[in-house]
Design an enzyme around this catalytic site. Structure first.
Site, PDB file in Angstrom:
ATOM      1  N   ALA A 429       4.538   0.401   6.849  1.00 35.65           N
ATOM      2  CA  ALA A 429       4.383   1.310   6.136  1.00 35.65           C
ATOM      3  C   ALA A 429       3.702   1.612   5.746  1.00 35.65           C
ATOM      4  CB  ALA A 429       5.422   1.583   4.878  1.00 35.65           C
ATOM      5  N   CYS A 430       3.031   2.954   5.754  1.00 34.30           N
ATOM      6  CA  CYS A 430       1.500   3.241   5.575  1.00 34.30           C
ATOM      7  C   CYS A 430       1.424   4.061   3.675  1.00 34.30           C
ATOM      8  CB  CYS A 430       0.701   3.934   6.315  1.00 34.30           C
ATOM      9  SG  CYS A 430       1.153   5.897   6.628  1.00 34.30           S
ATOM     10  N   ILE A 431       0.304   4.927   3.576  1.00 40.53           N
ATOM     11  CA  ILE A 431       0.808   5.371   2.509  1.00 40.53           C
ATOM     12  C   ILE A 431       2.140   6.088   2.041  1.00 40.53           C
ATOM     13  CG2 ILE A 431      -0.119   6.822   0.759  1.00 40.53           C
ATOM     14  CD1 ILE A 431      -3.279   5.661   1.721  1.00 40.53           C
ATOM     15  N   ARG A 433       3.905   6.752   5.311  1.00 36.87           N
ATOM     16  CA  ARG A 433       5.263   6.874   6.179  1.00 36.87           C
ATOM     17  C   ARG A 433       5.983   5.355   6.413  1.00 36.87           C
ATOM     18  NH1 ARG A 433       2.616  10.207  11.172  1.00 36.87           N
ATOM     19  NH2 ARG A 433       1.039  11.584   9.602  1.00 36.87           N
ATOM     20  N   GLU A 474       5.959   3.158   0.740  1.00 39.18           N
ATOM     21  CA  GLU A 474       5.585   1.159   1.224  1.00 39.18           C
ATOM     22  C   GLU A 474       6.811   0.706   0.407  1.00 39.18           C
ATOM     23  OE1 GLU A 474       1.597  -0.284   0.938  1.00 39.18           O
ATOM     24  OE2 GLU A 474       1.537   1.665   1.070  1.00 39.18           O
TER      25      GLU A 474
END
Length: 484
Positions: A429-431, A433, A474
């Protein structure tokens, strides 16, 4: 993995070091608020906070090396981060001007100027990528019993140091060419002034669907092509004194985003709500209010953008054009503010006392105008072309599924819709997604994903899938990993 998927992987990893920037922005922002005139010179506490934030900003190249290596490693282990640090130290030491002069046997004044800039974010990213690949390849290698202590993860920094010696000698030949190309690119954009800033902002939005905007941002926001807009802005008076910043110019690749994030996109959300069918307005209102608040307060816009990005691409192109226009106007008028995370209210307040923030309050006026523009244009286009924005879908296309606020239960539901644990190769995950690699993407039900709260879905290559969840991404990724 195809090229696009690999670039996605790098883009995701870039968010690890970038996530440190809010800490610098908060420290320096509070410092500037305490001492708005002396910029730390008249207050020990202000100086303490500003210097603490500057320590982060000044170390961005090494943070990129460590963060990218960690972010691209297969199991997010600290050994990968250590390898990134080792690689960066080897390269920057061997390619320092003094070392190059000694190795080549030439006078110091004949060393190409490029080597004076070897400690930069581009080299940090390169070292991080190489270190991560070495970690993924050698972290499970078992050596002979006599050398067993150095097996596995302990082997990676050693291998990295050796490989980076070879990389350094390659860069000794090609770095001046690469550096020259990057500088020429940066100078060509800078020479276009406000027009160049607007073009950058347009492509910044266009690349969001595939997540490659992070790579583009690194060119303009950091010291990849000599622009370094965010660190120079956050440096405040020290950047001005060092000749790194110009009042009314530095921050031009950031300022125009504030009217879009804080006002334009909430205007679009209101237009989508007013355009929804009567029976769907209550549901659409809850989604749009949450997304608009996130955009206004924090500058996180993906949940809102993905609500219309794929169902009405024409609206997204209009959004990209209006973003370019906003950045162009702010730059032309020298209305400047900056950010450490994104262009929301928090960053505007924190940056307002920065000596490089000029007429920042006019961005609020510009924002009100863009709120009206977004609302009017989006409402007219949605109605004119009968676009299927949220709340306007055909009745049979509206998924109905119970949702839960329990994060663990929600993660279980996402796992089920994604085909179960056996169908998931990687979870990250990023911020905003979930970034997934699947064995069989065809069994994923996109309608059910959206029913669970996903704002959108992005397909990349044959196996990669991104699920837009907003700030929950996240948390849900962590829960999904814990359930495996």
């Amino acid at each position: 993995m195809n090229i696009l998927g690999y670039l996605q992987k790098i883009g995701r990893a870039l968010m690890v070091p970038v996530a440190v920037l809010p800490a610098a922005a908060i420290l320096m922002g509070i410092g500037y608020w305490i001492d708005p005139n002396g910029w730390g010179g008249g207050s020990p506490l202000a100086a303490f906070l500003i210097k603490a934030g500057a320590a982060i900003i000044d170390s961005m190249p090494i943070l990129f090396a460590v963060g990218v290596a960690y972010g691209m490693s297969k199991d997010k282990d600290g050994s990968a981060a250590l390898a990134g640090l080792v690689g960066f130290l080897v390269v920057t030491t061997l390619l320092s001007p003094g070392a190059v002069a000694q190795i080549k046997g030439i006078p110091a004044d004949q060393v190409p100027a490029a080597f004076a800039k070897i400690s930069n974010q581009f080299v940090g990213i390169l070292c991080g990528v190489i270190a991560a690949e070495l970690y993924n390849r050698f972290s499970s290698v078992e050596l002979h019993k006599a050398l067993a202590f150095f097996s596995g993860r302990r082997l990676v920094p050693i291998v990295t140091s050796v490989v980076m010696i070879v990389v350094s000698f390659i860069l000794m030949a090609v770095w001046p060419v690469i550096y020259g190309g990057l500088v020429n690119f940066g100078e060509s954009i800078v020479s276009m002034g406000s027009t160049g800033a607007g073009i950058y902002a347009f492509f910044n939005r266009l690349l969001i669907p595939v997540g490659l905007h992070h790579a583009l941002n690194s060119v303009f926001w950091f010291d990849v092509a000599g622009i370094n807009d965010i660190p120079n802005f956050l440096g405040g008076q020290s950047s001005i004194d060092a000749g790194k910043a110009v009042v009314g110019v530095t921050g031009m690749y950031q300022a125009g985003f504030f009217p879009i994030m804080m006002f334009g996109l909430p205007g679009a959300a209101l237009a989508i709500y007013h355009s929804a069918k009567k029976e769907n307005k209550e549901k659409v209102a809850s989604i749009m209010i949450a997304a608009a608040f996130a955009a206004f307060f924090t500058g996180v816009t993906e949940p809102l953008e993905f609500s219309f990005m794929f169902v009405a691409p024409v609206l997204y192109v209009i959004h990209a054009l209006l973003t370019g226009l906003s950045v162009f106007i702010a730059s032309s008028m020298h209305w400047i503010a900056g950010f450490g995370f994104s262009a929301g209210l928090v960053d505007m307040v924190l940056s307002s006392r920065n000596p490089l923030a000029t007429q920042w309050y006019m961005l609020l006026v510009q924002g009100l105008v863009f709120f009206g523009l977004y609302y009017a244009i989006f409402r007219a286009v949605i109605v004119k072309f009968n676009l299927k924005t949220p709340g306007r879908e055909d009745d049979e296309a509206v998924p109905v599924q119970a949702q839960t606020t329990d994060r663990t239960e929600l993660a279980k539901q996402y796992l089920e819709v994604l085909g179960g644990q056996d169908n998931l190769v990687t979870i990250d995950a990023c911020i905003t997604r979930l970034r997934l690699t699947l064995k069989d993407r065809s069994i994923v039900d996109e309608r059910k994903l959206k029913a669970l709260g996903a704002a959108g879905v992005v397909k990349l290559g044959e196996q990669n899938l991104q699920v837009i969840l907003g700030p929950l991404a996240e948390i849900i990724a962590g829960e999904m990993k814990a359930l495996r």
